[in-house]
Design an enzyme around this catalytic site. Structure first.
Site, short mmCIF file in Angstrom:
data_model
loop_
_atom_site.label_atom_id
_atom_site.label_comp_id
_atom_site.label_asym_id
_atom_site.label_seq_id
_atom_site.Cartn_x
_atom_site.Cartn_y
_atom_site.Cartn_z
N GLU A 99 0.82 -1.69 -0.17
CA GLU A 99 -0.16 0.43 0.22
C GLU A 99 0.90 1.16 0.50
OE1 GLU A 99 -2.54 1.65 -0.54
OE2 GLU A 99 -3.98 1.19 0.78
N ASP A 100 0.55 1.96 -0.48
CA ASP A 100 1.07 3.57 -0.31
C ASP A 100 0.91 4.08 1.04
OD1 ASP A 100 -2.03 3.75 -0.84
OD2 ASP A 100 -1.56 5.89 -1.81
N ASP A 103 -4.03 5.55 6.26
CA ASP A 103 -4.28 6.62 6.67
C ASP A 103 -6.14 6.26 7.85
OD1 ASP A 103 -4.82 9.75 6.95
OD2 ASP A 103 -6.19 9.36 5.25
P1 IMP Z 1 -7.16 4.94 4.18
O1 IMP Z 1 -8.50 4.21 3.93
O2 IMP Z 1 -8.19 6.41 5.24
O3 IMP Z 1 -6.62 4.74 5.46
O4 IMP Z 1 -7.15 5.38 2.97
C1 IMP Z 1 -6.68 4.95 2.22
C2 IMP Z 1 -6.27 5.75 0.79
O5 IMP Z 1 -6.20 7.24 1.21
C3 IMP Z 1 -4.80 5.49 0.63
O6 IMP Z 1 -4.26 4.04 -0.37
C4 IMP Z 1 -4.66 6.84 -0.43
O7 IMP Z 1 -4.59 6.23 -1.58
C5 IMP Z 1 -5.17 7.91 0.16
N1 IMP Z 1 -5.16 8.71 1.19
C6 IMP Z 1 -4.81 8.87 2.32
N2 IMP Z 1 -3.76 9.64 3.03
C7 IMP Z 1 -3.44 10.71 1.77
C8 IMP Z 1 -2.30 11.84 2.01
O8 IMP Z 1 -2.02 12.11 2.83
N3 IMP Z 1 -2.64 12.13 0.54
C9 IMP Z 1 -2.73 10.85 -0.49
N4 IMP Z 1 -3.74 10.11 -0.55
C10 IMP Z 1 -3.95 9.87 0.30
MG MG Z 2 -3.86 3.30 -1.65
#
Ligand code: IMP
Ligand code: MG
Length: 176
Positions: A99-100, A103
């Protein structure tokens, strides 16, 4: 490219390269002599995954999946949909998800649930970034690049409205 002028470097190329080498070394050690199925989460993981794979010297197969969450462009909503699935049977295999960024953790929770139901031998997670202060559900990251503060990051695969993924470094956008 207006936004780029307002962005600052968070992690430069040399630092990224060094960290990716360290993570690849650990992975090579942990899976020595074993086959590894590497699954990248589209689209954000593509650059980290590519750099990581170049340094992995195991017997690997490479796949992708795509997960999308409904909601605002910069925030995960908690409703996650798998829109492209892995094109192989992972039963009994060593699987490394790439994963990148983690969050809120909602996306990874759903992806993990889906893949673990298929009973892989091992299921591990490599993530380039983590924003622990934003976490809504607990996620174990086996191979983590950097813990970062609650800033919106771009570059090295990560986008803002689909732009800036191609930057070779990680930048962040200052809140106005
Ligand atoms: P989560 O489900 O909130 O953990 O978010 C996951 C996805 O949101 C990541 O895989 C990213 O694609 C996107 N994301 C979360 N934070 C950032 C950021 O700071 N910049 C760009 N994409 C983000
Ligand atoms: Mg992502």
């Amino acid at each position: 490219m207006e936004l780029l002028k307002k962005s600052k470097v968070l992690v430069d190329e040399a630092t990224l390269d060094k960290k990716v080498s360290e993570l690849a070394e650990q992975i090579n050690r942990d899976f020595s002599g074993e086959k590894l199925i590497v699954v990248g989460v589209l689209k954000g993981a593509f650059m980290f995954m590519s750099d990581l794979l170049k340094k992995i010297n195991l017997d690997t197969e490479v796949y992708f999946l795509k997960a999308e969450s409904y909601g605002k462009s910069t925030e995960s909503s908690g409703t996650v949909r798998i829109t492209k699935d892995v094109e192989c049977d992972i039963f009994g295999q060593n699987v490394l998800l790439v994963e990148d960024i983690i969050d809120s953790g909602f996306t990874m929770r759903e992806v993990f649930k889906l893949l673990s139901e298929r009973q892989p031998k091992t299921l591990k997670l490599a993530s380039c970034l983590s924003k622990p202060s934003r976490r809504e559900c607990e996620i174990d990251i086996d191979y983590l690049g950097f813990e970062i503060p609650d800033k919106f990051v771009i570059g090295y695969g990560l986008d803002y409205a689909e732009k800036y993924r191609n930057l070779p470094y990680l930048g962040y956008i200052e809140a106005e």
